[in-house]
Motif scaffolding. Structure first.
Motif, PDB file in Angstrom:
ATOM      1  N   SER A 117       0.826  -1.214   0.000  1.00 56.97           N
ATOM      2  CA  SER A 117       0.000   0.000   0.000  1.00 56.97           C
ATOM      3  C   SER A 117       0.855   1.257   0.000  1.00 56.97           C
ATOM      4  O   SER A 117       0.573   2.221  -0.726  1.00 56.97           O
ATOM      5  CB  SER A 117      -0.930   0.004   1.221  1.00 56.97           C
ATOM      6  OG  SER A 117      -1.919  -0.989   1.106  1.00 56.97           O
ATOM      7  N   ILE A 118       1.911   1.279   0.831  1.00 53.75           N
ATOM      8  CA  ILE A 118       2.782   2.457   0.882  1.00 53.75           C
ATOM      9  C   ILE A 118       3.530   2.624  -0.433  1.00 53.75           C
ATOM     10  O   ILE A 118       3.649   3.742  -0.958  1.00 53.75           O
ATOM     11  CB  ILE A 118       3.767   2.343   2.073  1.00 53.75           C
ATOM     12  CG1 ILE A 118       2.987   2.353   3.391  1.00 53.75           C
ATOM     13  CG2 ILE A 118       4.780   3.479   2.039  1.00 53.75           C
ATOM     14  CD1 ILE A 118       3.855   2.061   4.601  1.00 53.75           C
ATOM     15  N   ALA A 119       4.009   1.518  -0.999  1.00 49.77           N
ATOM     16  CA  ALA A 119       4.696   1.597  -2.289  1.00 49.77           C
ATOM     17  C   ALA A 119       3.754   2.074  -3.380  1.00 49.77           C
ATOM     18  O   ALA A 119       4.142   2.875  -4.245  1.00 49.77           O
ATOM     19  CB  ALA A 119       5.276   0.226  -2.652  1.00 49.77           C
ATOM     20  N   GLY A 120       2.515   1.620  -3.342  1.00 43.51           N
ATOM     21  CA  GLY A 120       1.543   2.060  -4.331  1.00 43.51           C
ATOM     22  C   GLY A 120       1.218   3.536  -4.197  1.00 43.51           C
ATOM     23  O   GLY A 120       1.107   4.263  -5.189  1.00 43.51           O
ATOM     24  N   LEU A 121       1.087   3.996  -2.943  1.00 39.82           N
ATOM     25  CA  LEU A 121       0.797   5.409  -2.706  1.00 39.82           C
ATOM     26  C   LEU A 121       1.928   6.289  -3.212  1.00 39.82           C
ATOM     27  O   LEU A 121       1.692   7.328  -3.854  1.00 39.82           O
ATOM     28  CB  LEU A 121       0.576   5.632  -1.212  1.00 39.82           C
ATOM     29  CG  LEU A 121       0.264   7.061  -0.770  1.00 39.82           C
ATOM     30  CD1 LEU A 121      -1.075   7.516  -1.322  1.00 39.82           C
ATOM     31  CD2 LEU A 121       0.268   7.156   0.762  1.00 39.82           C
ATOM     32  N   SER A 122       3.164   5.886  -2.952  1.00 34.32           N
ATOM     33  CA  SER A 122       4.310   6.715  -3.340  1.00 34.32           C
ATOM     34  C   SER A 122       4.570   6.700  -4.837  1.00 34.32           C
ATOM     35  O   SER A 122       5.137   7.656  -5.377  1.00 34.32           O
ATOM     36  CB  SER A 122       5.564   6.255  -2.587  1.00 34.32           C
ATOM     37  OG  SER A 122       5.936   4.954  -2.988  1.00 34.32           O
ATOM     38  N   SER A 123       4.153   5.634  -5.522  1.00 32.30           N
ATOM     39  CA  SER A 123       4.410   5.519  -6.958  1.00 32.30           C
ATOM     40  C   SER A 123       3.161   5.706  -7.808  1.00 32.30           C
ATOM     41  O   SER A 123       3.217   5.585  -9.035  1.00 32.30           O
ATOM     42  CB  SER A 123       5.010   4.145  -7.257  1.00 32.30           C
ATOM     43  OG  SER A 123       4.088   3.107  -6.935  1.00 32.30           O
ATOM     44  N   LEU A 124       2.023   5.966  -7.137  1.00 32.29           N
ATOM     45  CA  LEU A 124       0.737   6.127  -7.829  1.00 32.29           C
ATOM     46  C   LEU A 124       0.379   4.878  -8.639  1.00 32.29           C
ATOM     47  O   LEU A 124      -0.188   4.959  -9.731  1.00 32.29           O
ATOM     48  CB  LEU A 124       0.757   7.359  -8.746  1.00 32.29           C
ATOM     49  CG  LEU A 124       1.053   8.703  -8.061  1.00 32.29           C
ATOM     50  CD1 LEU A 124       1.052   9.843  -9.077  1.00 32.29           C
ATOM     51  CD2 LEU A 124       0.034   8.968  -6.960  1.00 32.29           C
TER      52      LEU A 124
END
Length: 376
Positions: A117-124
Motif C-alpha cells: 500500500s505504501i509503495a503504491g501510494l508513493s508511486s501512484l
C-alpha cells in the motif's frame, strides 16, 4: 499487464512448501498473459536474494528471521517486524522503479500488504491487497491493528479468501476470492477401504497438531485398525513424536517429515480421512486439496471451515483443542457415515470454483477493473 506480487511467503528452495500457493497463483497469472515479479522476505539464509523461477523474477529482502516467519511466533517480534517493514519497503520501491508494474498485489495485509500500500501510494500504482488468515490473527494485537487498517484504507481493492473473513472490522466490503488448488487433486481416487487418517499441515503451535496426537488413543478404542500419517515439518515435530511415544501410540503414527507438494496427491489416494486442527485460519489450502481429492474432512469448528464443511453432511467439525471430540469425529468418518454422493457433490462444487485457472481469471478481472477506475 505487469503485476508486482509482494508476499510474506514464497518457496525459497527446491521442494519447499512455504508460500507454495502464492507461486501457483503467480504461475496461473503468467498463464493468463501477465508478467509477474515477486518481492518476498528471505527466511532461509541459504536461499538466493534473486532468482528466476520459471519466468517469474523473485527478489528477496533480508531481516532477522530466527528461521521463522513472523506469524509463526506466539507474540509479535517488534524489532524483526520493524526491520522487515523497512527492508521490505525499500526492496519493493526498487522493484517498482525497475519493473514499472501496472498493479501491485500484496498478500497478507500485515506486514506485506502495508508495504504494498505504501509503495503504491508513493508511486501512484493501483494496489490490490489479499487477507489470507494469519494476518487477521496479527490484527488482534493492539499495536498491529492500526497498521492493518491503514493498509486496507490505502488499498484500491481488497480481497479475502473466505466469506467468514468479511466479519473482521475493515474487511466487510472485501471481495471473496478463495485460494486455488491444482487440477491434479481432482483426479485423485482415494481408497474407500483405507483406515488412514492424514495430516499435511505445518507442525507449528497455531496449527494444533498436538490435538490429533492426543486423540489417537481414543480413536483406537473404537477403530483399532486406524493408522495416522503426519506429513509436515515445524518446531513441534520432536515434541509430537515424543508425545506419541508417551501415549503408547508411536507404532500407529508415521511421521514423514517434509513431503514435496507434488507427492501429496499420492498420500491422499492412500487415505480416507483428512484432519485439520488449526485453532485459527484463513481458508486452508491443504483442507481444500483433501476435499477436492474426495477425502472425508474433519476440521476445527471455526468460521472459515464452516464455509467449506457442512457438519455431518460432507464432513465433520469439532471444537478446537478437543482431542476426545476430534476422536469421535474421526471414528464417525471412518465408519462410513458420510455418503459418497455428498463427497462427489462437494468435489464437483469445488471444481467449479477453485482451480487456479478460475482464481487467476478473477484476479485478472479485478486488476483490469482497478486500472480502469484509476485512469478516470
Amino acid at each position: 499487464m505487469k503485476v508486482l506480487v509482494v508476499t510474506t511467503s514464497y518457496p525459497d528452495r527446491p521442494g519447499a512448501q512455504r508460500g507454495i500457493f502464492i507461486r501457483e497463483l503467480c504461475r496461473a497469472l503468467t498463464g493468463k498473459g501477465a508478467e509477474v515479479m515477486v518481492v518476498t522476505p528471505r527466511v532461509d539464509p541459504s536461499s538466493p536474494l534473486r532468482e528466476n523461477d520459471q519466468g517469474i523474477e523473485v527478489r528477496r529482502f533480508t531481516y532477522p528471521t530466527g528461521g521463522r516467519r513472523l506469524h509463526q511466533t506466539e507474540s509479535i517480534p517488534v524489532f524483526p517486524m520493524a526491520v522487515f517493514m523497512v527492508s521490505g519497503l525499500a526492496s519493493t520501491l526498487r522493484a517498482v522503479r525497475s519493473f514499472r508494474p501496472d498493479v501491485i498485489h500484496g498478500n497478507w495485509i500485515v506486514p506485506t500488504g502495508l508495504i504494498a500500500s505504501i509503495a503504491g501510494l508513493s508511486s501512484l500504482t493501483p494496489v490490490v491487497n489479499t487477507a489470507r488468515g494469519m494476518d487477521t490473527r496479527l490484527r488482534k494485537n493492539p499495536a498491529v491493528w492500526p497498521l492493518f487498517d491503514l493498509a486496507v484504507r490505502l488499498s484500491g481493492r481488497v480481497t479475502v479468501v473466505s466469506e467468514a473473513m468479511r466479519a473482521i472490522p475493515g474487511l466487510e466490503a472485501a471481495e471473496v476470492i478463495p485460494s486455488g488448488i491444482k487440477d491434479q487433486f481432482f483426479e485423485v481416487s482415494p481408497d474407500p477401504s483405507s483406515q488412514t487418517v492424514l495430516y499435511t499441515r505445518s507442525l507449528e503451535p497455531v496449527y494444533g497438531a498436538d490435538t490429533i496426537i492426543r486423540s489417537i488413543p481414543h480413536v483406537l478404542e473404537k477403530a483399532p485398525g486406524a493408522r495416522f500419517v503426519i506429513a509436515g515439518t515445524g518446531s513441534l515435530a520432536g515434541h509430537l513424536e515424543a508425545m506419541a511415544s508417551e501415549l503408547g501410540v508411536r507404532d500407529r503414527v508415521t511421521f514423514l517429515g517434509h513431503v514435496p507438494h507434488e507427492s501429496v496427491p499420492a498420500l491422499l489416494s492412500e487415505s480416507r480421512v483428512f484432519v485439520s486442527t488449526a485453532t485459527e485460519d484463513g481458508t486452508s489450502v491443504a483442507l481444500m486439496e483433501a476435499m477436492a481429492a474426495g477425502l472425508i474432512p474433519v476440521a476445527t469448528d471455526i468460521a472459515p471451515n464452516r464455509t467449506l464443511i457442512e457438519h455431518e453432511t460432507d464432513g465433520f467439525l469439532f471444537r478446537p483443542k478437543d482431542a476426545p471430540g476430534l476422536a469421535l469425529m474421526i471414528t464417525r468418518a471412518l465408519s462410513g457415515e458420510i455418503r459418497e454422493e455428498a463427497i462427489a457433490s462437494k468435489r464437483a462444487d469445488l471444481k467449479r470454483r477453485i482451480p487456479w485457472s478460475v482464481v487467476a481469471d478473477r484476479f485478472v478481472l479485478g486488476y483490469n477493473q482497478l486500472l480502469e477506475r484509476s485512469r478516470r
